[in-house]
Design a protein around this motif. Sequence first.
Motif, PDB file in Angstrom:
ATOM      1  N   MET A 191       0.838  -1.196   0.000  1.00 35.40           N
ATOM      2  CA  MET A 191       0.000   0.000   0.000  1.00 35.40           C
ATOM      3  C   MET A 191       0.876   1.250   0.000  1.00 35.40           C
ATOM      4  SD  MET A 191      -3.020  -1.113  -0.254  1.00 35.40           S
ATOM      5  CE  MET A 191      -3.917   0.423  -0.078  1.00 35.40           C
ATOM      6  N   VAL A 192       0.437   2.251  -0.748  1.00 34.99           N
ATOM      7  CA  VAL A 192       1.168   3.511  -0.857  1.00 34.99           C
ATOM      8  C   VAL A 192       0.464   4.560  -0.003  1.00 34.99           C
ATOM      9  CG1 VAL A 192       1.815   5.361  -2.446  1.00 34.99           C
ATOM     10  CG2 VAL A 192       1.998   2.964  -3.173  1.00 34.99           C
ATOM     11  N   GLU A 193       1.198   5.141   0.915  1.00 36.49           N
ATOM     12  CA  GLU A 193       0.638   6.191   1.771  1.00 36.49           C
ATOM     13  C   GLU A 193       0.615   7.526   1.044  1.00 36.49           C
ATOM     14  OE1 GLU A 193      -0.675   5.853   4.876  1.00 36.49           O
ATOM     15  OE2 GLU A 193      -0.381   3.700   4.628  1.00 36.49           O
ATOM     16  N   ASN A 194       1.692   7.843   0.317  1.00 37.72           N
ATOM     17  CA  ASN A 194       1.807   9.140  -0.345  1.00 37.72           C
ATOM     18  C   ASN A 194       2.271   8.917  -1.787  1.00 37.72           C
ATOM     19  OD1 ASN A 194       2.407  11.686  -1.267  1.00 37.72           O
ATOM     20  ND2 ASN A 194       3.553  12.309   0.550  1.00 37.72           N
ATOM     21  N   ALA A 195       1.339   9.051  -2.722  1.00 39.04           N
ATOM     22  CA  ALA A 195       1.655   8.806  -4.138  1.00 39.04           C
ATOM     23  C   ALA A 195       2.712   9.766  -4.662  1.00 39.04           C
ATOM     24  CB  ALA A 195       0.389   8.917  -4.990  1.00 39.04           C
ATOM     25  N   GLY A 196       2.837  10.934  -4.055  1.00 33.71           N
ATOM     26  CA  GLY A 196       3.831  11.908  -4.483  1.00 33.71           C
ATOM     27  C   GLY A 196       5.258  11.478  -4.218  1.00 33.71           C
ATOM     28  N   GLU A 197       5.433  10.470  -3.355  1.00 35.41           N
ATOM     29  CA  GLU A 197       6.775  10.005  -3.009  1.00 35.41           C
ATOM     30  C   GLU A 197       7.194   8.788  -3.824  1.00 35.41           C
ATOM     31  OE1 GLU A 197       6.644   9.276   1.178  1.00 35.41           O
ATOM     32  OE2 GLU A 197       6.558  11.408   1.690  1.00 35.41           O
ATOM     33  N   VAL A 198       6.323   8.303  -4.713  1.00 35.18           N
ATOM     34  CA  VAL A 198       6.615   7.073  -5.458  1.00 35.18           C
ATOM     35  C   VAL A 198       6.846   7.405  -6.926  1.00 35.18           C
ATOM     36  CG1 VAL A 198       5.705   4.818  -6.148  1.00 35.18           C
ATOM     37  CG2 VAL A 198       5.235   5.705  -3.856  1.00 35.18           C
ATOM     38  N   THR A 199       7.971   6.909  -7.459  1.00 31.30           N
ATOM     39  CA  THR A 199       8.284   7.076  -8.874  1.00 31.30           C
ATOM     40  C   THR A 199       8.257   5.713  -9.546  1.00 31.30           C
ATOM     41  OG1 THR A 199       9.678   8.984  -8.408  1.00 31.30           O
ATOM     42  CG2 THR A 199      10.004   7.911 -10.525  1.00 31.30           C
ATOM     43  N   LEU A 200       7.491   5.617 -10.620  1.00 32.35           N
ATOM     44  CA  LEU A 200       7.413   4.372 -11.379  1.00 32.35           C
ATOM     45  C   LEU A 200       8.523   4.371 -12.423  1.00 32.35           C
ATOM     46  CD1 LEU A 200       3.549   4.377 -11.902  1.00 32.35           C
ATOM     47  CD2 LEU A 200       4.841   3.072 -10.203  1.00 32.35           C
ATOM     48  N   LYS A 201       9.192   3.217 -12.554  1.00 31.89           N
ATOM     49  CA  LYS A 201      10.304   3.117 -13.499  1.00 31.89           C
ATOM     50  C   LYS A 201      10.048   2.058 -14.569  1.00 31.89           C
ATOM     51  CE  LYS A 201      13.674   4.506  -9.997  1.00 31.89           C
ATOM     52  NZ  LYS A 201      12.815   4.739  -8.859  1.00 31.89           N
ATOM     53  N   GLY A 202       8.929   1.356 -14.440  1.00 33.50           N
ATOM     54  CA  GLY A 202       8.617   0.270 -15.365  1.00 33.50           C
ATOM     55  C   GLY A 202       8.769  -1.068 -14.666  1.00 33.50           C
ATOM     56  N   GLY A 203       7.888  -2.003 -15.011  1.00 36.13           N
ATOM     57  CA  GLY A 203       7.933  -3.333 -14.408  1.00 36.13           C
ATOM     58  C   GLY A 203       7.075  -3.474 -13.163  1.00 36.13           C
ATOM     59  N   GLU A 204       6.570  -2.377 -12.641  1.00 40.31           N
ATOM     60  CA  GLU A 204       5.763  -2.455 -11.422  1.00 40.31           C
ATOM     61  C   GLU A 204       4.356  -2.979 -11.720  1.00 40.31           C
ATOM     62  OE1 GLU A 204       8.593   1.026 -10.784  1.00 40.31           O
ATOM     63  OE2 GLU A 204       7.215   0.454 -12.359  1.00 40.31           O
ATOM     64  N   GLU A 205       3.762  -3.534 -10.679  1.00 44.11           N
ATOM     65  CA  GLU A 205       2.356  -3.908 -10.717  1.00 44.11           C
ATOM     66  C   GLU A 205       1.633  -2.929  -9.799  1.00 44.11           C
ATOM     67  OE1 GLU A 205       0.637  -8.178 -10.807  1.00 44.11           O
ATOM     68  OE2 GLU A 205       0.675  -7.569  -8.694  1.00 44.11           O
ATOM     69  N   VAL A 206       0.779  -2.100 -10.396  1.00 43.44           N
ATOM     70  CA  VAL A 206       0.087  -1.059  -9.645  1.00 43.44           C
ATOM     71  C   VAL A 206      -1.393  -1.428  -9.575  1.00 43.44           C
ATOM     72  CG1 VAL A 206      -0.512   1.400  -9.594  1.00 43.44           C
ATOM     73  CG2 VAL A 206       1.719   0.691 -10.484  1.00 43.44           C
ATOM     74  N   ALA A 207      -1.926  -1.456  -8.357  1.00 44.04           N
ATOM     75  CA  ALA A 207      -3.334  -1.792  -8.168  1.00 44.04           C
ATOM     76  C   ALA A 207      -4.091  -0.576  -7.675  1.00 44.04           C
ATOM     77  CB  ALA A 207      -3.478  -2.935  -7.176  1.00 44.04           C
ATOM     78  N   ILE A 208      -5.325  -0.450  -8.160  1.00 41.58           N
ATOM     79  CA  ILE A 208      -6.241   0.574  -7.680  1.00 41.58           C
ATOM     80  C   ILE A 208      -7.141  -0.103  -6.652  1.00 41.58           C
ATOM     81  CG2 ILE A 208      -8.076   2.178  -8.300  1.00 41.58           C
ATOM     82  CD1 ILE A 208      -6.844   2.126 -11.170  1.00 41.58           C
ATOM     83  N   ILE A 209      -7.008   0.300  -5.402  1.00 37.98           N
ATOM     84  CA  ILE A 209      -7.767  -0.307  -4.312  1.00 37.98           C
ATOM     85  C   ILE A 209      -8.924   0.623  -3.976  1.00 37.98           C
ATOM     86  CG2 ILE A 209      -7.651  -1.291  -1.991  1.00 37.98           C
ATOM     87  CD1 ILE A 209      -5.674  -2.612  -3.946  1.00 37.98           C
ATOM     88  N   CYS A 210     -10.115   0.216  -4.349  1.00 38.67           N
ATOM     89  CA  CYS A 210     -11.315   1.028  -4.114  1.00 38.67           C
ATOM     90  C   CYS A 210     -11.825   0.774  -2.695  1.00 38.67           C
ATOM     91  CB  CYS A 210     -12.411   0.662  -5.118  1.00 38.67           C
ATOM     92  SG  CYS A 210     -11.921   0.931  -6.822  1.00 38.67           S
ATOM     93  N   PRO A 211     -12.474   1.780  -2.128  1.00 42.65           N
ATOM     94  CA  PRO A 211     -13.069   1.563  -0.811  1.00 42.65           C
ATOM     95  C   PRO A 211     -14.170   0.521  -0.903  1.00 42.65           C
ATOM     96  CG  PRO A 211     -13.691   3.711  -1.693  1.00 42.65           C
ATOM     97  CD  PRO A 211     -12.712   3.108  -2.655  1.00 42.65           C
TER      98      PRO A 211
END
Length: 89
Positions: free
Chosen positions: A65-85
Amino acid sequence: MSKPEITVLYFAAASTATGLTEESITLPASQYPLSSLGDLLVSLHPDVGLDKILQSSQWSVNAEMVENAGEVTLKGGEEVAIICPVSGG
């Protein structure tokens, strides 16, 4: 050099809105802020209400889980999930 790609996983309302459970996304830059990903996804899936869904959702990158999206940089190869309430109970 090819542009970096990530895998986006859609759950719940995000999956319903896009009609997808996952999608490969080519990032526009080799260092791409996670905080900009929402706008990119909305531009790929306009007029389905994804912008509203993302406002109340959280991000997960490589199952963390990401607390602050502004602190995360994607470089490729990541698996990013959208977690809805989750509603109901």
